[in-house]
Design a protein around this motif. Structure first.
Motif, PDB file in Angstrom:
ATOM      1  N   LYS A 118       0.854  -1.168   0.000  1.00 17.61           N
ATOM      2  CA  LYS A 118       0.000   0.000   0.000  1.00 17.61           C
ATOM      3  C   LYS A 118       0.902   1.234   0.000  1.00 17.61           C
ATOM      4  O   LYS A 118       1.852   1.305   0.791  1.00 17.61           O
ATOM      5  N   SER A 120       1.358   4.791   1.024  1.00 17.41           N
ATOM      6  CA  SER A 120       0.634   5.625   1.975  1.00 17.41           C
ATOM      7  C   SER A 120       0.901   7.118   1.824  1.00 17.41           C
ATOM      8  O   SER A 120       0.271   7.925   2.488  1.00 17.41           O
ATOM      9  N   ARG A 121       1.830   7.469   0.953  1.00 12.17           N
ATOM     10  CA  ARG A 121       2.110   8.898   0.764  1.00 12.17           C
ATOM     11  C   ARG A 121       2.461   9.167  -0.684  1.00 12.17           C
ATOM     12  O   ARG A 121       3.241   8.438  -1.285  1.00 12.17           O
ATOM     13  N   GLU A 132      -3.021   8.163  -3.822  1.00 11.19           N
ATOM     14  CA  GLU A 132      -3.061   7.937  -2.367  1.00 11.19           C
ATOM     15  C   GLU A 132      -3.753   6.604  -2.048  1.00 11.19           C
ATOM     16  O   GLU A 132      -4.862   6.341  -2.514  1.00 11.19           O
ATOM     17  N   GLY A 133      -3.086   5.759  -1.272  1.00 12.02           N
ATOM     18  CA  GLY A 133      -3.683   4.482  -0.889  1.00 12.02           C
ATOM     19  C   GLY A 133      -3.652   3.412  -1.968  1.00 12.02           C
ATOM     20  O   GLY A 133      -4.199   2.329  -1.793  1.00 12.02           O
ATOM     21  N   LYS A 158       5.691   7.212  12.469  1.00 14.29           N
ATOM     22  CA  LYS A 158       4.264   7.429  12.177  1.00 14.29           C
ATOM     23  C   LYS A 158       3.923   8.907  12.183  1.00 14.29           C
ATOM     24  O   LYS A 158       3.279   9.412  11.267  1.00 14.29           O
ATOM     25  N   ARG A 161       5.129  10.795   9.296  1.00 13.77           N
ATOM     26  CA  ARG A 161       4.670  10.212   8.026  1.00 13.77           C
ATOM     27  C   ARG A 161       5.825   9.656   7.192  1.00 13.77           C
ATOM     28  O   ARG A 161       5.933   9.914   6.001  1.00 13.77           O
ATOM     29  N   THR A 166       3.654  -0.234   2.873  1.00  9.51           N
ATOM     30  CA  THR A 166       3.376  -1.293   3.849  1.00  9.51           C
ATOM     31  C   THR A 166       2.863  -2.528   3.104  1.00  9.51           C
ATOM     32  O   THR A 166       2.175  -2.401   2.094  1.00  9.51           O
ATOM     33  N   SER A 168       0.432  -5.389   2.297  1.00  7.90           N
ATOM     34  CA  SER A 168      -1.023  -5.403   2.481  1.00  7.90           C
ATOM     35  C   SER A 168      -1.665  -6.490   1.620  1.00  7.90           C
ATOM     36  O   SER A 168      -0.991  -7.156   0.836  1.00  7.90           O
ATOM     37  N   GLY A 172      -5.666  -3.723   0.035  1.00  9.55           N
ATOM     38  CA  GLY A 172      -5.065  -2.653   0.827  1.00  9.55           C
ATOM     39  C   GLY A 172      -5.190  -2.836   2.333  1.00  9.55           C
ATOM     40  O   GLY A 172      -4.926  -1.910   3.105  1.00  9.55           O
ATOM     41  N   GLU A 174      -3.863  -3.812   5.703  1.00 12.58           N
ATOM     42  CA  GLU A 174      -2.518  -4.026   6.260  1.00 12.58           C
ATOM     43  C   GLU A 174      -2.592  -4.967   7.453  1.00 12.58           C
ATOM     44  O   GLU A 174      -2.492  -4.552   8.594  1.00 12.58           O
TER      45      GLU A 174
END
Lengths: 233, 83
Positions: A118, A120-121, A132-133, A158, A161, A166, A168, A172, A174
């Motif tokens: 996934k 994430s940014r 995104e995502g 975290k 960021r 990750t 998954s 998506g 995780e």
């Protein structure tokens, strides 16, 4: 854009990276022997996968003392783009350019597989062409990719960021079930606070052409190239 | 010349998959009382140093810099031979 691809004794993904940059991305690629001390002529540096120094002692532990690593540090301090893939990620951790360390895979097995990640940014030089995502499919091949850091470091990763990729499910999710190696928080890739140094265990250079079964890795390099072009405008 | 023994062990709480596999094997072999196994490294170093203290200082420094990774490992050094 000029890419320097660092070659340590035992690197084995250097030629794949070279090929992708030159023949797929049509940018300039140069091999940089680990004895070199100057990276100032490059726009980006790749630390490729492999088994530098046979992974003796710990993966990346000896490579971090190669002369080129001082240059990598300097290059990164000046804001240059650095991407460490697999063994390259392990070297960045050992060198302290990224926080944490790698442990042996939880299963004790060397895993060579396709996994889902996934993203994430998407506001980084390495991921801004993803959405995104977005979930991508990408190969992994490692025995020591079980990312570890202490709880304080995890909190700081975290809150800043810094976790970019990750492990998954294809949808998506995780979940521990989709964690191939036991990495804390399913971490597959992290970035430094400044956002110019990325480390990831999966291999984007192995999925940058349709003939290899997927092109999700292409976007990592395309993002870097696009970012540099925007920046120089 | 001094000889220094360096012991490198995983920090408490850090997962040790190798130790876990060995523990399970010992249990299967009949050593049912084995509750935990942690695998570390034992490194022997022979070095020149001006004194015992100097040898210890050097060994500490090299352990911190290379022999152990302070993120996941603890170490202890012990001088075992030397004038």
């Amino acid at each position: 854009m000029r890419f320097g691809i660092v070659v340590f004794p035992g690197s084995n993904c250097d030629a794949d990276c070279y090929y992708v940059i030159k023949d797929v991305m049509h940018e300039e690629a140069f091999y940089v022997w680990h004895k070199e001390r100057d990276l100032s002529s490059f726009d980006a540096v790749i630390l490729p996968g492999g088994f530098s120094y046979g992974d003796y002692l710990r993966a990346g532990a000896i490579a971090r003392f190669s002369p080129v690593m001082s240059a990598v540090k300097e290059f990164a301090d000046k804001g240059g783009l650095v991407i460490g893939i697999c063994n390259g990620f392990q070297i960045l951790l050992e060198a302290g350019l990224l926080p944490g360390a790698m442990l042996r895979n939880k299963s004790l097995k060397f895993i060579c597989d396709q996994v889902h990640l996934k993203v994430s940014r998407t506001d980084t030089p390495f991921t801004h062409l993803f959405s995104e995502g977005e979930v991508i499919k990408i190969p992994i091949a490692h025995g020591e990719g079980n990312y570890y850091c202490d709880p304080e470091t995890l909190e700081s990763l975290k809150s800043n960021r810094q976790i970019i990729f990750t492990y998954s499910s294809p949808e998506g999710l995780e979940d521990e079930e989709y964690n191939p190696n036991g990495s804390i928080a399913n971490i597959a890739g992290i970035i430094n606070k400044k956002g110019n140094v990325l480390g990831m265990m999966p291999h984007p250079e192995r999925c940058s052409e349709a003939v290899l079964g997927g092109t999700d890795g292409f976007k990592v390099f395309a993002s870097m190239i696009n970012w540099a072009k925007e920046a120089s405008r | 010349m001094y000889k220094v023994d360096v012991f490198v062990v995983l920090k408490p709480g850090v997962l040790d998959p190798k130790g876990e596999a060995v523990k399970k094997s010992l249990n299967v072999m009949g050593y049912e009382g084995v509750n935990e196994v942690r695998i570390g490294k034992f490194i022997e170093v022979w070095l020149d140093a001006e004194s015992r203290e100097d040898a210890l200082r050097q060994a500490e420094k090299m352990s911190k810099e290379l022999l152990a990774n302070p993120v996941i490992e603890d170490y202890r050094v012990k001088i075992v031979e030397g004038e």
